[in-house]
Design an enzyme around this catalytic site. Structure first.
Site, PDB file in Angstrom:
ATOM      1  N   CYS A 116       0.902  -1.141   0.117  1.00 18.08           N
ATOM      2  CA  CYS A 116      -0.114  -0.054  -0.384  1.00 18.08           C
ATOM      3  C   CYS A 116       0.839   1.397   0.275  1.00 18.08           C
ATOM      4  CB  CYS A 116      -0.918  -0.332   0.986  1.00 18.08           C
ATOM      5  SG  CYS A 116      -0.126  -0.197   2.732  1.00 18.08           S
ATOM      6  N   ASP A 117      -0.049   2.118   0.431  1.00 13.57           N
ATOM      7  CA  ASP A 117       0.877   3.293   0.279  1.00 13.57           C
ATOM      8  C   ASP A 117       2.736   3.095   1.456  1.00 13.57           C
ATOM      9  OD1 ASP A 117       0.857   5.561  -0.835  1.00 13.57           O
ATOM     10  OD2 ASP A 117       0.326   6.968   0.777  1.00 13.57           O
TER      11      ASP A 117
END
Lengths: 161, 155
Positions: A116-117
């Site tokens: 993810c981020d």
């Protein structure tokens, strides 16, 4: 400067009231601090041999170069469309139930790398847990995620639309 | 500046705007403290314990200050608090921008698709800060509950 003193006293009262309301509300609704969402899935993973493990950016790069791994982006579709690891597919954690058909063709023993981020998002871990519980036995988490990948100038792409 | 600070209608308009704005934006954070905590954590400024406390208390503080401004109770206290919060929020956004963080603001909504932080956000917060500081220094208390209580004839 008595008016500043008044302002401070009023501000103090508002602060105390907000703190009281906040803690009482979250306790009553079992949200936030008093929520029960965290421990469940994550702790059940520690006991299994095939449970998802974290991989470093360097190993993520090696898996990427080998071409064997399927990269799965657990972020929101909006972020995915703005840019993602080259060849990654999007499976937002929030829409897992509706969109898990995206990976239904993927063999259960295929190497899947989820990201993810970056260091402050947990959706990769949560998504890895969901996939693992759904029978995928070779799931790994690239925790550095999009942030580290981009910082190292590794191959990325944007969505066509 | 003096006529502006004591203009009853200008002060009322500013109070209503800021008050309603903070009431509206506090609601989603109140309902979803976990999402708000995630937004705060994204800034990588405070550690987990403080993040939880902030996510629990800040939304309610926004709500209370919003109501206080709207109804005219604790006008100085609430505009002081709002100014303080806006300074801190804006400093957070600037610091995140300078560190190159690619995060959603978490200010008005917890939905990440609304967009990332940017200098526009700083300008927006700056404007709100000016309004809030204006209220702090304003001398008009007309249309406020505290004024009503003060001037109410005693029996």
């Amino acid at each position: 400067m008595t008016s500043f003193g008044t302002a401070l006293r009023e501000a103090g009262m508002l602060l105390v009231a907000a703190a009281a309301l906040g803690f009482i509300y979250t306790a009553a609704m079992e949200k936030g601090l008093f929520g029960t969402q965290r421990p469940g899935i994550a702790s059940s993973l520690q006991t299994s041999a095939n449970a998802p493990v974290m991989v470093s950016p360097d190993s993520a790069k090696l898996f990427f170069d080998s071409g064997d791994a399927l990269f799965v982006d657990s972020r929101h579709a909006y972020d995915y469309n703005l840019g993602h690891i080259k060849g990654a597919i999007n499976l937002p954690l929030a829409e897992y139930a509706e969109k898990k058909g995206t990976v239904s063709q993927v063999p259960k023993d295929r190497l899947i790398i989820i990201y993810c981020d970056g260091a402050d998002c947990n959706s990769s871990i949560e998504l890895a847990a969901r996939l693992f519980l759904d029978g995928y036995i070779n799931v790994k988490i690239f925790f550095g995620g999009w942030g580290e990948w981009k910082a190292k100038n590794l191959p990325i792409e944007k969505s066509a639309k | 500046m003096k006529p502006l600070l004591s203009n009853d209608y200008l002060v009322l308009l500013t109070r209503a705007f800021l008050g309603l704005l903070f009431i509206v934006v506090s609601l989603e954070k109140i309902v979803e403290p976990a999402a708000f905590a995630q937004s705060i954590a994204n800034y990588k400024i405070v550690g987990p314990p403080l993040t939880v406390v902030l996510a629990t208390v800040l939304p309610w503080l926004e709500l209370l200050c919003g109501f206080a401004l709207l109804f005219g109770i604790f006008l100085r206290g609430s505009s002081l608090l709002l100014s303080g919060m806006l300074v801190v929020f804006t400093a957070g956004v600037i610091s995140a921008l300078l560190r190159g963080l690619d995060i959603a603001c978490g200010c008005f909504t917890q939905d990440p698709s609304v967009g990332k932080i940017g200098w526009m956000k700083v300008l927006q917060n700056g404007t709100l800060l000016v309004l809030s500081v204006f209220l702090y220094f304003s001398s008009s208390v007309r249309f406020s509950i505290s004024q009503y209580l003060r001037t109410r004839p005693l029996e």
